[in-house]
Design a protein around this motif. Structure first.
Motif, short mmCIF file in Angstrom:
data_model
loop_
_atom_site.label_atom_id
_atom_site.label_comp_id
_atom_site.label_asym_id
_atom_site.label_seq_id
_atom_site.Cartn_x
_atom_site.Cartn_y
_atom_site.Cartn_z
N PHE A 156 -7.19 -9.49 6.40
CA PHE A 156 -6.69 -9.40 7.77
C PHE A 156 -7.65 -10.12 8.72
CE2 PHE A 156 -4.28 -5.61 6.25
CZ PHE A 156 -3.02 -6.04 6.64
N GLU A 157 -8.93 -9.88 8.54
CA GLU A 157 -9.96 -10.49 9.40
C GLU A 157 -9.87 -12.01 9.38
OE1 GLU A 157 -14.79 -10.89 9.27
OE2 GLU A 157 -13.91 -8.99 8.64
N HIS A 158 -9.56 -12.59 8.21
CA HIS A 158 -9.48 -14.04 8.07
C HIS A 158 -8.07 -14.59 8.23
CE1 HIS A 158 -13.49 -13.36 6.28
NE2 HIS A 158 -13.72 -14.53 6.85
N ASP A 159 -7.16 -13.74 8.72
CA ASP A 159 -5.80 -14.16 9.05
C ASP A 159 -5.06 -14.75 7.85
OD1 ASP A 159 -3.72 -14.34 10.86
OD2 ASP A 159 -4.27 -16.37 11.51
N LEU A 160 -5.18 -14.09 6.70
CA LEU A 160 -4.57 -14.59 5.47
C LEU A 160 -3.36 -13.79 5.01
CD1 LEU A 160 -7.89 -15.38 3.59
CD2 LEU A 160 -6.19 -17.05 4.36
N VAL A 161 -3.05 -12.68 5.67
CA VAL A 161 -1.96 -11.80 5.24
C VAL A 161 -0.64 -12.28 5.85
CG1 VAL A 161 -1.07 -9.44 5.22
CG2 VAL A 161 -3.53 -9.86 5.00
N ASP A 162 0.35 -12.51 4.99
CA ASP A 162 1.66 -12.97 5.44
C ASP A 162 2.66 -11.83 5.58
OD1 ASP A 162 1.06 -15.86 5.32
OD2 ASP A 162 0.87 -15.48 3.16
N GLU A 163 2.50 -10.79 4.77
CA GLU A 163 3.50 -9.72 4.75
C GLU A 163 2.84 -8.40 4.37
OE1 GLU A 163 7.51 -10.96 3.52
OE2 GLU A 163 7.41 -9.36 2.02
N LEU A 164 3.40 -7.31 4.89
CA LEU A 164 2.93 -5.96 4.58
C LEU A 164 4.07 -5.16 3.98
CD1 LEU A 164 1.01 -4.86 7.79
CD2 LEU A 164 0.12 -4.75 5.48
N HIS A 165 3.79 -4.46 2.88
CA HIS A 165 4.73 -3.51 2.29
C HIS A 165 4.03 -2.15 2.32
CE1 HIS A 165 6.76 -6.79 -0.41
NE2 HIS A 165 6.93 -7.00 0.88
N LEU A 166 4.55 -1.24 3.11
CA LEU A 166 3.92 0.06 3.26
C LEU A 166 4.88 1.16 2.82
CD1 LEU A 166 2.34 -0.41 6.81
CD2 LEU A 166 1.26 -0.79 4.58
N MET A 167 4.44 1.98 1.87
CA MET A 167 5.17 3.20 1.51
C MET A 167 4.41 4.32 2.22
SD MET A 167 6.28 2.76 -2.45
CE MET A 167 7.87 3.54 -2.38
N VAL A 168 5.00 4.82 3.30
CA VAL A 168 4.33 5.79 4.16
C VAL A 168 4.67 7.20 3.69
CG1 VAL A 168 3.98 6.56 6.53
CG2 VAL A 168 4.54 4.16 6.08
N TYR A 169 3.63 7.94 3.32
CA TYR A 169 3.78 9.31 2.82
C TYR A 169 3.55 10.31 3.94
CZ TYR A 169 4.04 7.58 -1.94
OH TYR A 169 4.47 6.95 -3.09
N PRO A 170 4.33 11.38 4.02
CA PRO A 170 4.27 12.32 5.14
C PRO A 170 3.13 13.32 5.02
CG PRO A 170 5.95 13.03 3.59
CD PRO A 170 5.39 11.73 3.07
N VAL A 171 1.91 12.80 5.12
CA VAL A 171 0.74 13.66 5.01
C VAL A 171 -0.40 13.06 5.84
CG1 VAL A 171 -0.11 12.52 2.89
CG2 VAL A 171 -0.79 14.87 3.37
N LEU A 172 -1.20 13.95 6.41
CA LEU A 172 -2.43 13.57 7.11
C LEU A 172 -3.60 14.05 6.26
CD1 LEU A 172 -1.49 14.84 10.69
CD2 LEU A 172 -1.44 12.48 9.89
N GLU A 232 0.81 -1.21 0.00
CA GLU A 232 0.00 0.00 0.00
C GLU A 232 0.85 1.26 0.00
OE1 GLU A 232 -3.19 -0.22 -0.32
OE2 GLU A 232 -3.69 -2.20 0.47
N PHE A 233 0.34 2.28 -0.69
CA PHE A 233 0.75 3.66 -0.46
C PHE A 233 -0.17 4.12 0.65
CE2 PHE A 233 1.54 3.87 -5.29
CZ PHE A 233 2.84 3.38 -5.15
N ILE A 234 0.37 4.66 1.74
CA ILE A 234 -0.44 4.95 2.91
C ILE A 234 0.00 6.28 3.54
CG2 ILE A 234 1.07 3.57 4.42
CD1 ILE A 234 -1.52 2.63 5.89
N THR A 235 -0.97 7.03 4.04
CA THR A 235 -0.67 8.30 4.71
C THR A 235 -0.34 8.03 6.18
OG1 THR A 235 -2.95 8.70 5.42
CG2 THR A 235 -2.32 9.49 3.21
N LEU A 236 0.13 9.06 6.87
CA LEU A 236 0.44 8.92 8.29
C LEU A 236 -0.77 8.53 9.12
CD1 LEU A 236 2.81 11.98 8.81
CD2 LEU A 236 3.45 9.56 8.76
N ASP A 237 -1.98 8.92 8.67
CA ASP A 237 -3.18 8.55 9.41
C ASP A 237 -3.88 7.33 8.84
OD1 ASP A 237 -3.91 10.14 7.22
OD2 ASP A 237 -5.50 11.19 8.27
N GLY A 238 -3.16 6.53 8.05
CA GLY A 238 -3.66 5.22 7.62
C GLY A 238 -4.55 5.21 6.40
#
Length: 193
Positions: free
Chosen positions: A137-153, A8-14
């Motif tokens: 996530f709810e069904h416990d199927l995610v093995d790994e997370l790749h997060l590109m965190v952008y500096p914005v809210l 995911e591309f993700i902001t500081l507030d998720g």
């Protein structure tokens, strides 16, 4: 067995909604306001190279299917792989999947995802696709997370993690800065964590 990787591309507030602006939301296009640097580009190329398939929600699929077939010439091997690799779209409303090598998953998503993980050796990428990612996530199927965190809210928008999500532990495997973004790689922690 393949690993399910939520990227995911993700902001500081998720917020993960509309980073490129194609959905025309109020804050859409926020990812293009920041330079992700050469390491960020390299990370995305290596991520795709390690993948055997993509699993997408309907909105992300529609955006990718509209864009990628015409981008192959300008993106080279990256675009060729995006278009050629197997793709699975979760949708109860999509009649036909017109993007090359796409299969529609209409029901029993957790069971179908488990089958897909058995079918491939490389990673299965889940990009965007907020509701699908939350269900995985709810069904416990995610093995790994790749997060590109952008500096914005942004203050509002679809978030990666829904309120009321169950406690799930991940371990930080790698963290680096590239341009204005932080790139985090996390793997599922052992059950005792």
């Amino acid at each position: 067995m393949g690993k399910l990787v939520v990227t995911e591309f993700i902001t500081l507030d998720g917020v993960i909604e509309d980073p490129g602006g194609s959905e025309k939301t109020e804050h859409g296009g926020w990812a293009f306001q920041f330079e992700r640097g050469d390491e960020g580009d390299k990370f995305k190329v290596e991520e795709l190279a390690a993948s055997d398939a993509q699993l997408l929600g309907r909105v992300t699929y529609d955006g990718f299917a509209a864009a990628w077939p015409s981008m192959e010439e300008t993106t080279g091997d990256f675009g060729k792989k995006m278009n050629a690799m197997p793709k699975f779209v979760v949708s109860t409303t999509l009649d036909n999947a017109e993007w090359n090598n796409t299969e529609i998953i209409r029901k029993d998503v957790p069971d179908e995802v488990a089958r897909i993980k058995q079918q491939f050796e490389g990673d299965i990428l889940v990009a965007g696709s907020a509701r699908l990612a939350q269900s995985l996530f709810e069904h416990d199927l995610v093995d790994e997370l790749h997060l590109m965190v952008y500096p914005v809210l942004l203050g509002r928008g679809k978030r990666l993690f829904a309120d009321g999500s169950q406690r799930t532990a991940f371990e930080l495997v790698d963290a680096k800065q590239s341009g204005a973004v932080a790139i985090l790689t996390l793997t599922r922690a052992p059950a005792s964590a």
